[in-house]
Design a protein around this motif. Structure first.
Motif, short mmCIF file in Angstrom:
data_model
loop_
_atom_site.label_atom_id
_atom_site.label_comp_id
_atom_site.label_asym_id
_atom_site.label_seq_id
_atom_site.Cartn_x
_atom_site.Cartn_y
_atom_site.Cartn_z
N CYS A 82 -0.68 2.19 3.38
CA CYS A 82 -1.09 3.40 2.61
C CYS A 82 -1.39 4.03 1.41
O CYS A 82 -1.54 4.91 1.54
N ALA B 243 0.43 10.14 7.16
CA ALA B 243 0.30 8.48 8.29
C ALA B 243 0.19 9.14 9.31
O ALA B 243 0.39 8.81 10.29
N LEU C 107 1.67 6.45 12.50
CA LEU C 107 1.34 5.47 10.81
C LEU C 107 1.98 5.36 10.36
O LEU C 107 2.06 4.31 9.24
N ASN C 108 3.22 4.85 11.37
CA ASN C 108 4.51 4.68 10.32
C ASN C 108 4.64 2.98 10.05
O ASN C 108 5.35 3.10 8.76
N TYR C 109 3.74 1.79 10.59
CA TYR C 109 3.39 0.47 10.56
C TYR C 109 2.22 0.98 9.04
O TYR C 109 2.19 -0.32 8.79
N GLY C 110 1.85 1.71 8.66
CA GLY C 110 0.90 1.76 7.80
C GLY C 110 -0.30 1.88 8.77
O GLY C 110 -0.58 1.49 9.85
N HIS C 111 -1.92 1.16 8.13
CA HIS C 111 -3.27 1.29 8.61
C HIS C 111 -3.58 -0.01 8.31
O HIS C 111 -3.35 -0.75 7.59
N ASN D 105 -2.10 -2.62 9.92
CA ASN D 105 -0.98 -3.16 9.81
C ASN D 105 -1.87 -4.59 9.78
O ASN D 105 -2.20 -5.53 10.81
N ARG E 152 11.52 6.82 12.15
CA ARG E 152 10.93 8.11 10.90
C ARG E 152 11.91 8.80 10.43
O ARG E 152 12.12 8.91 9.05
N SER F 49 3.62 6.61 16.77
CA SER F 49 4.00 5.63 16.26
C SER F 49 4.50 4.52 17.44
O SER F 49 4.95 2.98 17.38
N CYS G 212 4.46 9.34 4.08
CA CYS G 212 4.12 8.12 4.31
C CYS G 212 4.60 7.34 4.79
O CYS G 212 5.57 7.24 5.86
N PRO G 213 3.35 6.34 5.36
CA PRO G 213 4.10 5.66 6.21
C PRO G 213 5.56 4.41 5.36
O PRO G 213 5.02 4.47 4.56
#
Length: 421
Positions: free
Chosen positions: A28, A43, A48-52, A54, A241, A263, A389-390
């Motif tokens: 994040c 995000a 980018l639900n699973y973050g940058h 991953n 989400r 995502s 945020c993610p």
């Protein structure tokens, strides 16, 4: 910044709000070329639900690339595609008792919406699509006709046709479903019988407006009774989400079509789908075409996303816990700053807080950026501060971001008080 100002079109928008040059990202966090760090409450607008970067997805993608896996496959069969379809069936459709065929469209959300609208018209033989106030469905002509936002509609350069707009739940106190049902059964209502109703169950860009389960159930029944298809645009609200994989799950409805993008690719890679009940798959081969329907790198990371996060309910529990963390801060802020805030909006990890006007929301967003956080606004007047945020964010990281928001709100409140005095 000179290269951007001279070479890039004025159409860019996010960079105007966050005028720094980013060089790397993880989880994040975003890092600039100068080494400054920003916690990411945007995000990728939900991509980018699973973050940058991953780590699970990155490892699978690197291994696939190093093995000379197919990169681009049009719509041909590949091992990467079959793995994705299998994971989608086994971990998403079957546990939810859903029976959908999958169409791979061009890799943007608006293309998926265009395809769903076209297919609804083809199947029913009717042209009209009912959409709702404050809905956002994309910026290509068909999807834009279904979009309410005047700023985006103003860029069309021509009349936007083919849709009829009704009030979303709670809009101006209107019982829009009574209106819809009455108009469908009144030969003089002037409403051309629609091929479909297109909606977000939780409106993202429109201000985090939430349709109740009862409203969705009632809408679904009206449509079924009148031979009208239901298309749920889950491009922003899907993939966990709102707390469940699909945003409509708590209502128990089973839409005729669902659009997914953002995502669904897992890693931020472009990918978009239309899910359709099997009897609706009336396409002729190539009738809705596109060169980039076969992004196999996205298939690889999408498969890992489903297998890693949706094979059991652990991730849903994590999202529920983080959602409560956000809710507590929103509730506290509403009590503490009645001069700034009106009400809470959204649900799950798609929550926000409505300010009394867009200027206040923008001021809070700017102050957050000054203090190391990327956060945007939403709503017809940009009056909602949107926590996005993610979903993979940790409790402590989320606390850091929420603390920045609370400090920003305090700063804006004090500034407003000084100006008033």
């Amino acid at each position: 910044m000179d290269i951007y100002n001279k070479q890039e079109s004025n159409v860019r928008s996010y960079s105007n709000s966050f005028p720094v040059v980013f060089s790397s990202a993880k989880g994040c966090w975003l890092k600039t070329e100068n080494g400054d760090r920003y916690i990411d409450f945007l995000a990728g607008a939900g991509s980018l639900n699973y973050g940058h970067n991953n780590a699970i997805f990155k490892k699978a993608l690197i291994e696939y690339i190093e093995s000379d896996g197919v990169t681009h496959g049009l719509d041909m069969h590949t091992e990467a595609k079959s793995a994705f379809l299998t994971a989608l069936r086994n971990h998403i459709f079957e546990p939810r008792n859903l029976d959908y065929k999958v169409q791979f469209t061009g890799p943007t959300g608006t293309n998926a919406v265009e395809a769903a609208m076209k297919l609804a018209r083809k199947v029913t033989g009717r042209a009209n699509i009912v959409t709702f106030t404050n809905g956002f469905h994309g910026c290509t002509y068909g999807a834009l006709a279904a979009t309410g936002n005047q700023h985006h509609r103003g860029g069309s350069g021509m009349p936007l046709a083919g849709t009829s707009r009704l009030p979303y739940e709670g809009y101006a106190g209107v019982d829009s479903l009574l209106l819809l049902e009455t108009m469908l059964n009144d030969n003089s209502s002037g409403l051309d019988k629609p091929a479909a109703v297109l909606l977000e169950t939780l409106q993202g860009e429109g201000g985090l407006n939430v349709a109740s389960n009862e409203w969705l159930q009632r809408l679904s029944k009206i449509c079924k009774d009148n031979g009208v298809l239901v298309i749920v645009d889950d491009i922003q609200a899907g993939c966990g989400r709102t707390g469940t994989f699909f945003s409509f799950e708590p209502s128990g409805i089973k839409p005729d079509m669902v659009t997914l993008s953002k995502s669904i690719g897992g890693y931020g890679l472009p990918m978009a789908l239309v899910l359709m009940k099997p009897e609706l798959d009336k396409w002729a081969p190539g009738e809705h075409n596109g060169t980039f329907r076969g992004n196999n790198h996205a298939f690889v990371t999408a498969t890992k996303a489903i297998e890693s996060y949706w094979a059991n309910d652990d991730f849903e529990k994590h999202i529920a816990e983080r959602s409560q963390q956000v809710k507590k801060v929103i509730d506290r802020s509403l009590k503490r700053h009645s001069s700034l805030f009106v009400r809470a909006k959204g649900r799950g990890m798609m929550q926000g807080i409505e300010c009394k006007d867009g200027d206040l929301a923008s001021a809070i967003s700017r102050r957050c950026f000054e203090k190391g956080m990327i956060i945007e606004t939403a709503g017809p007047n940009d009056e909602v501060v949107k926590f996005f945020c993610p979903l993979t964010i940790s409790e402590s990281e989320l606390e850091q971001g929420l603390h920045i928001f609370e400090q920003a709100a305090e700063y804006v409140a004090q500034t407003a008080t000084r100006k008033a005095s």
